[in-house]
Design a protein around this motif. Structure first.
Motif, PDB file in Angstrom:
ATOM      1  N   UNK A  65       2.300 -28.226  50.965  1.00 37.03           N
ATOM      2  CA  UNK A  65       1.916 -28.065  52.368  1.00 37.03           C
ATOM      3  C   UNK A  65       1.958 -26.604  52.787  1.00 37.03           C
ATOM      4  N   UNK A  79      -1.416 -25.587  53.327  1.00 39.13           N
ATOM      5  CA  UNK A  79      -2.007 -26.016  54.598  1.00 39.13           C
ATOM      6  C   UNK A  79      -1.608 -25.097  55.736  1.00 39.13           C
ATOM      7  N   UNK A  80      -0.425 -24.483  55.622  1.00 40.38           N
ATOM      8  CA  UNK A  80       0.095 -23.691  56.730  1.00 40.38           C
ATOM      9  C   UNK A  80      -0.195 -22.208  56.552  1.00 40.38           C
ATOM     10  N   UNK A  81      -0.858 -21.823  55.457  1.00 41.46           N
ATOM     11  CA  UNK A  81      -1.125 -20.415  55.213  1.00 41.46           C
ATOM     12  C   UNK A  81      -2.546 -20.074  55.627  1.00 41.46           C
ATOM     13  N   UNK A  82      -2.728 -19.087  56.500  1.00 42.50           N
ATOM     14  CA  UNK A  82      -4.090 -18.732  56.898  1.00 42.50           C
ATOM     15  C   UNK A  82      -4.962 -18.418  55.685  1.00 42.50           C
ATOM     16  N   UNK A  83      -6.232 -18.678  55.787  1.00 47.27           N
ATOM     17  CA  UNK A  83      -7.255 -18.482  54.764  1.00 47.27           C
ATOM     18  C   UNK A  83      -7.091 -19.458  53.599  1.00 47.27           C
ATOM     19  N   UNK A  84      -5.888 -19.499  53.011  1.00 45.29           N
ATOM     20  CA  UNK A  84      -5.669 -20.460  51.928  1.00 45.29           C
ATOM     21  C   UNK A  84      -5.910 -21.875  52.446  1.00 45.29           C
ATOM     22  N   UNK A  85      -5.539 -22.114  53.723  1.00 50.85           N
ATOM     23  CA  UNK A  85      -5.558 -23.449  54.301  1.00 50.85           C
ATOM     24  C   UNK A  85      -6.902 -24.146  54.118  1.00 50.85           C
ATOM     25  N   UNK A  86      -7.993 -23.412  54.258  1.00 42.90           N
ATOM     26  CA  UNK A  86      -9.282 -24.082  54.050  1.00 42.90           C
ATOM     27  C   UNK A  86      -9.898 -23.731  52.711  1.00 42.90           C
ATOM     28  N   UNK A  94      -4.186 -31.769  49.134  1.00 39.53           N
ATOM     29  CA  UNK A  94      -2.806 -31.617  49.582  1.00 39.53           C
ATOM     30  C   UNK A  94      -1.926 -32.566  48.769  1.00 39.53           C
ATOM     31  N   UNK A 121      -9.071 -26.087  49.826  1.00 37.26           N
ATOM     32  CA  UNK A 121      -9.783 -27.368  49.942  1.00 37.26           C
ATOM     33  C   UNK A 121     -11.247 -27.215  49.569  1.00 37.26           C
ATOM     34  N   UNK A 122     -11.843 -26.088  49.973  1.00 40.00           N
ATOM     35  CA  UNK A 122     -13.271 -25.907  49.710  1.00 40.00           C
ATOM     36  C   UNK A 122     -13.543 -25.834  48.217  1.00 40.00           C
TER      37      UNK A 122
END
Lengths: 386, 315
Positions: free
Chosen positions: A214, A217-224, A233, A227-228
């Motif tokens: 997780x 999920x909470x780290x900017x840039x990495x968060x999406x 998760x 997934x891309x």
């Protein structure tokens, strides 16, 4: 691998990879026979040791294989609501290209233009700009994943020179849980190399959806971004979702502990979490494929790991939950020679039910020992690390 | 003769549903709301605040066969946060109290929102109807959670009544004027730097169709209702020819706060949606409920921005 459970399209893809003459006119049964025949011939005649092909030859083989999935004589029939045409070639036996429903993007990675290369980027960027295609519910973006695949392949072929054994242990269709040792790198290179090895070496370029904590999920840039490019998760719900739909899931049960061990403990597989992956595989009837990865632990040798630094990091960034951070020798990854070995699948023993806790513990430990033994063996055979 | 009580008749969804029901001469509609309707209809409008103690007695006296509880949209911008909260919770209590006591109500349909699942970094990537509801963040999600808890209690007490909960994805469309639609229609849209949430939407016409469908096909249970497709927020804005302006957290908060003074009001559930995103599974909607939205996600977005060409605009 059980050929009878595959669709004709999948069999055709294997036949194309094996270059079986007259394959397009064959029935399903004939295809299975021909594939088995060539496999037998390879087994009996394959005693001589050939030197491993260089990166250029491997890239060419990949390009030929990927191109065979595309029908260049047919254009995708997708048209946007505003009237923009697609312009990409259709996937073989389909009316649509790989972005617009020609393949199951969650499971199979076929480049939209049939090849990886910077010359395909303008058309991919155009479709990103038009927002013309759907993402997978978990967030996989086929165009971004393809561009990442192309760029990361330089790392795969030229820099880390990854060599793969036992790729035939991965099923051509249906669920499987890949369980690998985690490397002490600042970035999860091993997750990337694992997914690339499957896409680059399998007859059908399947996607392995690797799980991330997780913190992602909470780290900017990495968060999406994770997934891309195909990450999921690390939760029971997500793993169950993918296994139920027959996808490949990659897990690193050691988790964050692998990032905290000093270099002196390189390739010593840490505790495998709480063995949740065994339960998931049993519950969904998926085979477990242990994976031994050599290379990941030497890319960023850790000097020491510190709790004080972790506490300092938490002051700046409260979302991080790690209690120890390792300090690495180098910023740029070292050009280590990588080896990835896929071991024989371990079939689930009682499908649909949870194993009893002690059996789960024993199976977790036996898989850990198996990976450890293979790592030791691979390290002995490898020779020079560079 | 079937008698259907519709709360939230002043909303666009409520008004459209009533007009749809009025086409059937066998249906009598009891419309309830405290505001002037956005859509004109012929049925009589009963002016009740839902937390009015007379409301429950009104239901018992009117003896409806079915109740469509649509007054569940976030009204905190209209009424103020605390007042909206009181009305939502006490209204739900009164409604389900009446359902409990009444012998004629055979069917209850509630318009809920997928934000009851909560949004955050520890959410599963795809949410199913049986997931735990999280009412810890934001008043609106808390109210919906309370509402769904009342439904669960009422459903246990009255097994012969069907309780349908439709959890709608965020509603977006040309007629829609909710906080998310106002946000998405800004010419320059402030977004969180480093976050690109996955989103689902549903068109306002499909919302009305879904409620109508559930009235005709009574089925107990919760259903996620969303247009087919998933997209990242950045792609949604690009489809609408809007410019995303990624801002770091502090700057984003200042921008949103500044805008809420003027026209834009961003309640917690919308802020969390454009931060973490939310995607649900809609197989139950299709396979069990048998409902298929007319518009897919791309058409919903384009229709919401007024960019959908006429030939496909027939809803």
């Amino acid at each position: 691998m059980n050929l009878h459970s595959l669709t004709k399209t999948q069999l055709l893809a294997i036949a194309r990879a094996a270059d079986i003459p007259g394959r397009s006119r064959m029935t399903k049964a004939e295809l299975i026979e021909a594939i088995e025949h060539t496999a037998d011939a390879k087994r009996t005649g394959g005693t001589r040791q050939e030197p491993p092909p260089g990166p250029a030859a491997r890239r060419e083989a990949l390009a030929a294989r990927l191109d065979s999935f595309i029908n260049h004589n047919k254009t995708c029939n997708w048209r946007s609501v505003e009237g923009h045409p697609c312009g990409l070639p259709a996937v073989i036996d389909q009316d649509r290209c790989a972005l617009h429903g020609g393949v199951d993007i969650a499971d199979v990675a076929i480049p939209a233009a049939g090849r990886l290369g910077f010359d395909t980027w303008p058309s991919l960027l155009r479709h990103i700009w038009l927002a013309s295609y759907d993402i997978d519910p978990i967030g996989l973006d086929p165009a971004i994943a393809e561009m990442f695949w192309h760029v990361a392949n330089y790392l795969y072929y030229e820099y880390f020179r990854v060599e793969v054994e036992g790729i035939e242990n991965i099923p051509l269709g249906g669920p499987a849980l890949l369980t690998a040792n985690h490397g002490g790198a600042a970035l999860p290179y091993d997750a990337v190399m694992l997914t690339l090895s499957i896409m680059n070496e399998m007859p059908i370029p399947r996607r392995a959806r690797v799980t991330g904590t997780e913190i992602f999920n909470a780290t900017p840039t990495v968060s999406h971004f994770y997934r891309k490019i195909g990450g999921v998760y690390a939760s029971r719900a997500d793993t169950a979702y993918l296994l139920e739909r027959g996808h490949l899931v990659g897990v690193f049960p050691e988790g964050v502990h692998a990032f905290q061990k000093p270099f002196s403990q390189a390739y010593q597989v840490q505790r495998f979490g709480r063995g949740g992956f065994v339960t998931m595989a049993e519950r969904h009837g998926a085979p477990i494929i242990p994976v031994a990865i050599v290379g990941s632990d030497e890319v960023h040798p850790a000097l020491f790991s510190s709790q004080i630094l972790a506490r300092l990091a938490r002051m700046l960034w409260p979302a991080q939950r790690v209690d120890e951070v390792a300090v690495y020798l180098n910023l740029i990854p070292l050009p280590i020679r990588w080896r990835i070995r896929f071991l024989e699948p371990i079939a689930p023993s009682h499908v649909g039910t949870d194993p009893d806790p002690l059996e789960m513990l024993e199976r977790t430990e036996s898989i850990r020992m198996l990976i450890q033994a293979n790592l030791t063996d691979m390290l002995q055979r490898r020779g020079s690390a560079i | 003769m079937q008698r259907i009580l519709v709360t939230g008749a002043a909303t666009w969804t409520g008004g459209q549903l009533i007009r749809r029901l009025e086409r059937d001469p066998e249906i009598e509609v009891l419309a309830v709301d405290e505001f002037e309707p956005r859509v004109e209809f012929d049925s009589e409008l009963f002016d009740f605040e839902l937390d009015n103690p007379d409301f429950a007695h009104f239901i018992l006296d009117a003896q409806p066969d079915a109740v469509a509880h649509l007054q569940t949209a976030d009204r905190s911008a209209l009424l103020g946060g605390r007042r909206a909260h009181d009305e939502a919770v006490v209204g739900a209590q009164a409604l389900f109290g009446a359902v409990h006591r009444s012998d004629c109500i055979k069917q209850v349909i509630v318009k809920s929102d997928i934000c009851v699942y909560g949004m955050g970094p520890r959410n599963p990537s795809v949410l199913f109807e049986d997931a735990d509801l999280d009412g810890t963040r934001g008043r609106y999600a808390k109210d919906l959670k309370a509402l769904e808890d009342y439904i669960a209690t009422a459903a246990r007490a009255r097994p012969d009544t069907t309780f349908t909960v439709l959890r709608f994805a965020p509603i977006f469309g040309a007629e829609v004027n909710n906080p998310l639609s106002r946000y998405l229609r800004l010419p320059l849209v402030p977004t969180r730097l480093g976050y690109d949430p996955r989103m689902q939407l549903i068109s306002e016409t499909d919302v009305v169709r879904a409620i109508d469908h559930a009235l005709i096909n009574p089925l107990s249970g919760a259903f996620n209702v969303a247009a087919p497709g998933h997209l990242y927020l950045s792609r949604i804005l690009r489809l609408g020819h809007r410019i995303a302006q990624p801002l770091p957290r502090r700057a984003y908060d200042v921008a949103v706060k500044g805008m809420s003074r003027s026209s834009l009001y961003m309640p917690t559930h919308v802020k969390r949606l454009v931060h973490h995103g939310l995607v649900t599974d809609t197989h139950r909607m299709r396979d069990v409920l048998g409902f298929e939205p007319h518009r897919n996600l791309r058409q919903t977005i384009l229709a919401g921005y007024g960019l959908l060409p006429d030939r496909s605009a027939s809803a």
